[in-house]
Enzyme design. Structure first.
Site, PDB file in Angstrom:
ATOM      1  N   HIS A  18      45.286  26.252  39.634  1.00 46.18           N
ATOM      2  CA  HIS A  18      45.796  26.636  40.949  1.00 46.18           C
ATOM      3  C   HIS A  18      45.344  28.058  41.274  1.00 46.18           C
ATOM      4  O   HIS A  18      45.811  28.666  42.233  1.00 46.18           O
ATOM      5  CB  HIS A  18      47.330  26.571  40.971  1.00 46.18           C
ATOM      6  CG  HIS A  18      47.881  25.183  40.862  1.00 46.18           C
ATOM      7  ND1 HIS A  18      47.788  24.425  39.707  1.00 46.18           N
ATOM      8  CD2 HIS A  18      48.544  24.405  41.771  1.00 46.18           C
ATOM      9  CE1 HIS A  18      48.367  23.251  39.904  1.00 46.18           C
ATOM     10  NE2 HIS A  18      48.826  23.211  41.141  1.00 46.18           N
ATOM     11  N   ASN A  19      44.441  28.589  40.447  1.00 51.76           N
ATOM     12  CA  ASN A  19      43.953  29.955  40.567  1.00 51.76           C
ATOM     13  C   ASN A  19      42.665  29.961  41.382  1.00 51.76           C
ATOM     14  O   ASN A  19      41.646  29.409  40.962  1.00 51.76           O
ATOM     15  CB  ASN A  19      43.717  30.525  39.158  1.00 51.76           C
ATOM     16  CG  ASN A  19      43.222  31.962  39.158  1.00 51.76           C
ATOM     17  OD1 ASN A  19      42.286  32.303  39.859  1.00 51.76           O
ATOM     18  ND2 ASN A  19      43.853  32.786  38.344  1.00 51.76           N
ATOM     19  N   ASP A  78      41.675  27.734  29.540  1.00 54.09           N
ATOM     20  CA  ASP A  78      42.686  28.726  29.201  1.00 54.09           C
ATOM     21  C   ASP A  78      41.946  29.906  28.615  1.00 54.09           C
ATOM     22  O   ASP A  78      41.155  29.751  27.678  1.00 54.09           O
ATOM     23  CB  ASP A  78      43.725  28.189  28.211  1.00 54.09           C
ATOM     24  CG  ASP A  78      44.987  29.055  28.248  1.00 54.09           C
ATOM     25  OD1 ASP A  78      45.643  29.085  29.312  1.00 54.09           O
ATOM     26  OD2 ASP A  78      45.304  29.711  27.248  1.00 54.09           O
ATOM     27  N   SER A  79      42.154  31.037  29.203  1.00 54.00           N
ATOM     28  CA  SER A  79      41.373  32.197  28.819  1.00 54.00           C
ATOM     29  C   SER A  79      42.236  33.435  28.827  1.00 54.00           C
ATOM     30  O   SER A  79      43.329  33.451  29.407  1.00 54.00           O
ATOM     31  CB  SER A  79      40.181  32.371  29.770  1.00 54.00           C
ATOM     32  OG  SER A  79      40.629  32.455  31.111  1.00 54.00           O
ATOM     33  N   GLY A 165      41.311  39.611  37.750  1.00 57.70           N
ATOM     34  CA  GLY A 165      42.033  39.902  36.514  1.00 57.70           C
ATOM     35  C   GLY A 165      41.699  41.268  35.942  1.00 57.70           C
ATOM     36  O   GLY A 165      41.701  42.277  36.648  1.00 57.70           O
ATOM     37  N   ASP A 167      38.836  42.270  34.792  1.00 53.18           N
ATOM     38  CA  ASP A 167      37.399  42.533  34.829  1.00 53.18           C
ATOM     39  C   ASP A 167      37.047  44.013  35.014  1.00 53.18           C
ATOM     40  O   ASP A 167      36.106  44.500  34.377  1.00 53.18           O
ATOM     41  CB  ASP A 167      36.732  41.713  35.940  1.00 53.18           C
ATOM     42  CG  ASP A 167      36.550  40.248  35.556  1.00 53.18           C
ATOM     43  OD1 ASP A 167      36.900  39.880  34.424  1.00 53.18           O
ATOM     44  OD2 ASP A 167      36.075  39.476  36.413  1.00 53.18           O
ATOM     45  N   LYS A 187      27.328  38.127  35.832  1.00 53.98           N
ATOM     46  CA  LYS A 187      28.426  37.817  34.912  1.00 53.98           C
ATOM     47  C   LYS A 187      28.354  36.371  34.440  1.00 53.98           C
ATOM     48  O   LYS A 187      28.545  36.085  33.249  1.00 53.98           O
ATOM     49  CB  LYS A 187      29.765  38.082  35.599  1.00 53.98           C
ATOM     50  CG  LYS A 187      30.983  37.740  34.746  1.00 53.98           C
ATOM     51  CD  LYS A 187      32.270  37.964  35.527  1.00 53.98           C
ATOM     52  CE  LYS A 187      33.484  37.491  34.742  1.00 53.98           C
ATOM     53  NZ  LYS A 187      34.743  37.576  35.521  1.00 53.98           N
ATOM     54  N   HIS A 199      32.631  34.945  28.857  1.00 54.72           N
ATOM     55  CA  HIS A 199      33.283  33.973  27.981  1.00 54.72           C
ATOM     56  C   HIS A 199      33.290  32.590  28.609  1.00 54.72           C
ATOM     57  O   HIS A 199      33.055  31.584  27.932  1.00 54.72           O
ATOM     58  CB  HIS A 199      34.707  34.424  27.677  1.00 54.72           C
ATOM     59  CG  HIS A 199      35.520  34.775  28.882  1.00 54.72           C
ATOM     60  ND1 HIS A 199      35.103  35.697  29.825  1.00 54.72           N
ATOM     61  CD2 HIS A 199      36.738  34.344  29.325  1.00 54.72           C
ATOM     62  CE1 HIS A 199      36.011  35.808  30.773  1.00 54.72           C
ATOM     63  NE2 HIS A 199      37.006  34.987  30.505  1.00 54.72           N
ATOM     64  N   ARG A 200      33.532  32.525  29.916  1.00 55.58           N
ATOM     65  CA  ARG A 200      33.586  31.229  30.593  1.00 55.58           C
ATOM     66  C   ARG A 200      32.198  30.608  30.677  1.00 55.58           C
ATOM     67  O   ARG A 200      32.036  29.393  30.492  1.00 55.58           O
ATOM     68  CB  ARG A 200      34.207  31.400  31.982  1.00 55.58           C
ATOM     69  CG  ARG A 200      34.541  30.087  32.657  1.00 55.58           C
ATOM     70  CD  ARG A 200      35.529  30.296  33.786  1.00 55.58           C
ATOM     71  NE  ARG A 200      36.825  30.709  33.269  1.00 55.58           N
ATOM     72  CZ  ARG A 200      37.456  31.841  33.632  1.00 55.58           C
ATOM     73  NH1 ARG A 200      36.905  32.651  34.504  1.00 55.58           N
ATOM     74  NH2 ARG A 200      38.629  32.128  33.120  1.00 55.58           N
TER      75      ARG A 200
END
Length: 214
Positions: A18-19, A78-79, A165, A167, A187, A199-200
């Site tokens: 939902h982000n 999930d991060s 976030g 970043d 990125k 990471h993603r």
């Protein structure tokens, strides 16, 4: 348990989020593959309570809830930020540190205050990593996990207004700018045979290698 079939153009996939910031990043990553993406938020699915103590547990919770709720394949992420000098915090509680409503300026200040309290003022004491675990879940209960990690150093004050976030305070190894100063293509830049930077992106590269039709 048999493997989940590979995904190809036209495959419908629900992103268990939902982000809006996370959704935008995934849409950018998925753009070359022609999948039909819809978010859990767009489908009106409830957000499951994240009670896990690891990224993998929470990723599975979200992916399986979305897969059951939408009766289709679901991908979750999930991060979080793990800070060495803070014993891995905020970790799985990365979003919680931003409070309700989410305020990541406050969250970054909380991390910085904790680092100062730990006397972590030198770059060598401000090591951290962004971690991402993706879970691809099928309505019948099958799933697969993909893990990505990016190491770096935390800076203060925050720099840049890109990304989201934490970043603006995270400078990845090998760079002299933060994620918050990077255009998204730097990125998240990724191509077959490359592992990407974020990471993603790194978790996504593993996902594509095993789950997307070639």
């Amino acid at each position: 348990m048999t493997a989940i079939p590979r995904l190809g153009p036209g495959t419908r996939l629900v992103l268990a989020t939902h982000n809006a910031g996370k959704l935008a990043e995934f849409q950018e990553l998925f753009a070359p593959f022609g999948l039909d993406l819809v978010s859990a938020g767009e489908l009106g699915l409830p957000e499951p309570e994240e009670t896990g103590t690891s990224f993998a547990e929470n990723a599975r919770t979200k992916a399986h809830a979305a897969a059951r709720g939408a009766d289709m394949l679901a991908l979750s992420d999930d991060s979080g930020l793990c800070v060495d000098a803070l014993n891995g915090d905020p970790g799985v509680y990365t979003a919680d540190w931003a409070g309700v409503p989410r305020d990541f300026s406050r969250a970054m200040r909380r991390v910085e205050d904790a680092l100062q309290a730990a006397n972590a003022t030198e770059p060598s004491r401000r090591r951290a990593s962004f971690n991402a675990t993706l879970c691809l879940a099928h309505p019948d209960g099958r799933d697969a996990l993909f893990v990505g990690r990016c190491e770096g150093t935390l800076v203060w004050p925050p720099r840049g207004d890109q990304g989201h976030g934490y970043d603006p305070m995270f400078m990845p190894d090998g760079y002299d700018i933060t994620f918050g100063q990077m255009p998204s293509e730097m990125k998240h830049g990724w191509a077959p045979g490359e592992k990407g930077l974020s990471h993603r992106a790194r978790a996504f590269a593993l996902f594509v290698e095993t789950q997307i039709e070639k």
